[in-house]
Scaffold this motif. Structure first.
Motif, mmCIF file in Angstrom:
data_model
loop_
_atom_site.group_PDB
_atom_site.id
_atom_site.type_symbol
_atom_site.label_atom_id
_atom_site.label_comp_id
_atom_site.label_asym_id
_atom_site.label_seq_id
_atom_site.Cartn_x
_atom_site.Cartn_y
_atom_site.Cartn_z
ATOM 1 N N GLY A 1 35.196 37.058 35.757
ATOM 2 C CA GLY A 1 36.110 37.808 34.908
ATOM 3 C C GLY A 1 37.526 37.316 35.103
ATOM 4 N N PRO A 2 38.513 38.018 34.530
ATOM 5 C CA PRO A 2 39.913 37.606 34.638
ATOM 6 C C PRO A 2 40.394 37.567 36.086
ATOM 7 C CG PRO A 2 39.651 39.294 32.949
ATOM 8 C CD PRO A 2 38.359 39.235 33.699
ATOM 9 N N ARG A 3 41.351 36.706 36.335
ATOM 10 C CA ARG A 3 41.939 36.611 37.660
ATOM 11 C C ARG A 3 42.830 37.825 37.931
ATOM 12 N NH1 ARG A 3 43.506 30.260 36.881
ATOM 13 N NH2 ARG A 3 44.566 31.189 35.082
ATOM 14 N N VAL A 4 43.008 38.134 39.191
ATOM 15 C CA VAL A 4 43.715 39.358 39.591
ATOM 16 C C VAL A 4 45.227 39.125 39.630
ATOM 17 C CG1 VAL A 4 44.032 41.066 41.423
ATOM 18 C CG2 VAL A 4 41.750 40.147 40.947
ATOM 19 N N GLY A 5 45.972 39.987 38.920
ATOM 20 C CA GLY A 5 47.415 39.995 39.040
ATOM 21 C C GLY A 5 48.128 38.780 38.504
ATOM 22 N N VAL B 1 35.453 42.977 48.091
ATOM 23 C CA VAL B 1 36.078 42.368 46.915
ATOM 24 C C VAL B 1 37.343 43.136 46.535
ATOM 25 C CG1 VAL B 1 35.761 41.917 44.437
ATOM 26 C CG2 VAL B 1 33.934 41.382 46.059
ATOM 27 N N SER B 2 38.363 42.407 46.086
ATOM 28 C CA SER B 2 39.649 43.011 45.725
ATOM 29 C C SER B 2 39.508 44.022 44.590
ATOM 30 C CB SER B 2 40.632 41.925 45.260
ATOM 31 O OG SER B 2 40.765 40.914 46.212
ATOM 32 N N ALA B 3 40.384 44.998 44.598
ATOM 33 C CA ALA B 3 40.494 45.905 43.453
ATOM 34 C C ALA B 3 41.198 45.141 42.324
ATOM 35 C CB ALA B 3 41.292 47.138 43.833
ATOM 36 N N PHE B 4 40.661 45.218 41.109
ATOM 37 C CA PHE B 4 41.255 44.469 40.004
ATOM 38 C C PHE B 4 42.523 45.156 39.497
ATOM 39 C CE2 PHE B 4 41.907 43.530 35.511
ATOM 40 C CZ PHE B 4 41.982 42.148 35.577
ATOM 41 N N ARG B 5 43.507 44.319 39.156
ATOM 42 C CA ARG B 5 44.708 44.825 38.472
ATOM 43 C C ARG B 5 45.199 43.734 37.531
ATOM 44 N NH1 ARG B 5 49.184 42.401 40.557
ATOM 45 N NH2 ARG B 5 48.991 41.451 42.632
ATOM 46 N N TRP B 6 45.740 44.164 36.404
ATOM 47 C CA TRP B 6 46.304 43.223 35.452
ATOM 48 C C TRP B 6 47.625 42.674 35.989
ATOM 49 C CZ3 TRP B 6 43.141 41.647 31.872
ATOM 50 C CH2 TRP B 6 42.184 42.536 31.325
ATOM 51 N N GLY B 7 47.907 41.421 35.677
ATOM 52 C CA GLY B 7 49.214 40.862 35.957
ATOM 53 C C GLY B 7 50.216 41.282 34.891
ATOM 54 N N ARG B 8 51.483 40.982 35.102
ATOM 55 C CA ARG B 8 52.544 41.341 34.173
ATOM 56 C C ARG B 8 52.280 40.730 32.793
ATOM 57 N NH1 ARG B 8 55.937 38.935 36.622
ATOM 58 N NH2 ARG B 8 56.324 37.145 35.279
#
Length: 222
Positions: A183-187, A209-216
Motif C-alpha cells: 500500500g502507500p508509503r507512510v508519511g 508494523v507501523s501505524a499508517f498516516r498520510w503525509g502532507r
C-alpha cells in the motif's frame, strides 16, 4: 524463526530494482554487532524508493530524486550496503541499497521484531513501553540495531565487513512469504505518498508494523 529458514543475502539478491526486491526482504533478518552487543531484528515492514532515472516511473518521494548528492551517495553504490540517513535531525534510519551499481535505490527498513538482543535493544530504546515498540518505525529500528549516521552510512550487510566498530549482516528467507501486503508509503508528502505509489510492503496483522498516516498533502492528492 528458525535459522534453517534463513540464508545470507547476496549481491545478486539485491541487484534488482527496489520495488521488485523490497517484498523479498519482508521476513528477513538484520543482525548487527555494535560495541560488542548483538541485536537481530526480523523485518516486518519495508518501503521501496527509486532514484533519478531508476525504473520506469519517477519517484518524487526519494532522497535521490534529483540526482546524486553527498547525502545520498550510498544509494548509488553497490547493492547490499546500508544507506543510513538522519531524519528530522535526530533519528538514524536504515535502508538496504538495491539495484545495479550506478542506479540509485534504497529499501527503508520501517519496522521489525527483535529476535535476539532484547536487553541491548531496550537500553537503546528506553522510551519503549513494550517489546513490540522497540523497532516499530524506522527511527526506532535504527536506534534498536545501533546504527548511526554518519558513522555507519555505507556499512556492508552482505560481506559483514566492520565499519566504525559495527558489523551488519542481512539474511533472507529461503522461501519468500506467500502473502505480503502492500500500500502507500507512510508519511510521504504529495503524490509520492498516495496509492499511485503502493511501495510499502508488510506482514498484515503483525503488531510491530507501523501505524499508517498520510503525509502532507498525500490524502488530498488521491
Amino acid at each position: 524463526m528458525s535459522a534453517a529458514l534463513l540464508r545470507p543475502a547476496t549481491r545478486g539478491d539485491l541487484s534488482g530494482l527496489p520495488l521488485d526486491v523490497a517484498p523479498r526482504l519482508v521476513g528477513g533478518v538484520l543482525t548487527t554487532v555494535v560495541a560488542g552487543e548483538t541485536v537481530a531484528v526480523r523485518l516486518t515492514e519495508v518501503e521501496a524508493y527509486h532514484g533519478a532515472g531508476t525504473g520506469e516511473v519517477a519517484d518524487p518521494g526519494s532522497h535521490a530524486r534529483m540526482g546524486r548528492t553527498a547525502r545520498n551517495a550510498t544509494m548509488w553504490g553497490e547493492p547490499g550496503h546500508l544507506y543510513v540517513y538522519l531524519s528530522h535531525g535526530i533519528h538514524s534510519c536504515v535502508n538496504v541499497v538495491s539495484g545495479p551499481p550506478g542506479v540509485a535505490g534504497g529499501i527503508l527498513l520501517r519496522a521489525g521484531e527483535v529476535l535476539n538482543g532484547r536487553d541491548a535493544a531496550a537500553r537503546r530504546r528506553p522510551a519503549a513501553r513494550t517489546d513490540r515498540e522497540l523497532a516499530r518505525g524506522p527511527g526506532r529500528l535504527g536506534a534498536t540495531v545501533g546504527l548511526r549516521h554518519p558513522l555507519h552510512d555505507g556499512i556492508d550487510a552482505v560481506s559483514g565487513a566492520e565499519r566504525a566498530g559495527a558489523v551488519a549482516r542481512l539474511e533472507l528467507l529461503t522461501t519468500p512469504l506467500d502473502v505480503v501486503a502492500s500500500g502507500p508509503r507512510v508519511g510521504v508528502a504529495g503524490v509520492a505518498g498516495t496509492g499511485a505509489f503502493p511501495w510499502r510492503f508488510w506482514i498484515a496483522g503483525d503488531p510491530t508494523v507501523s501505524a499508517f498516516r498520510w503525509g502532507r498533502g498525500a490524502s488530498a492528492a488521491q
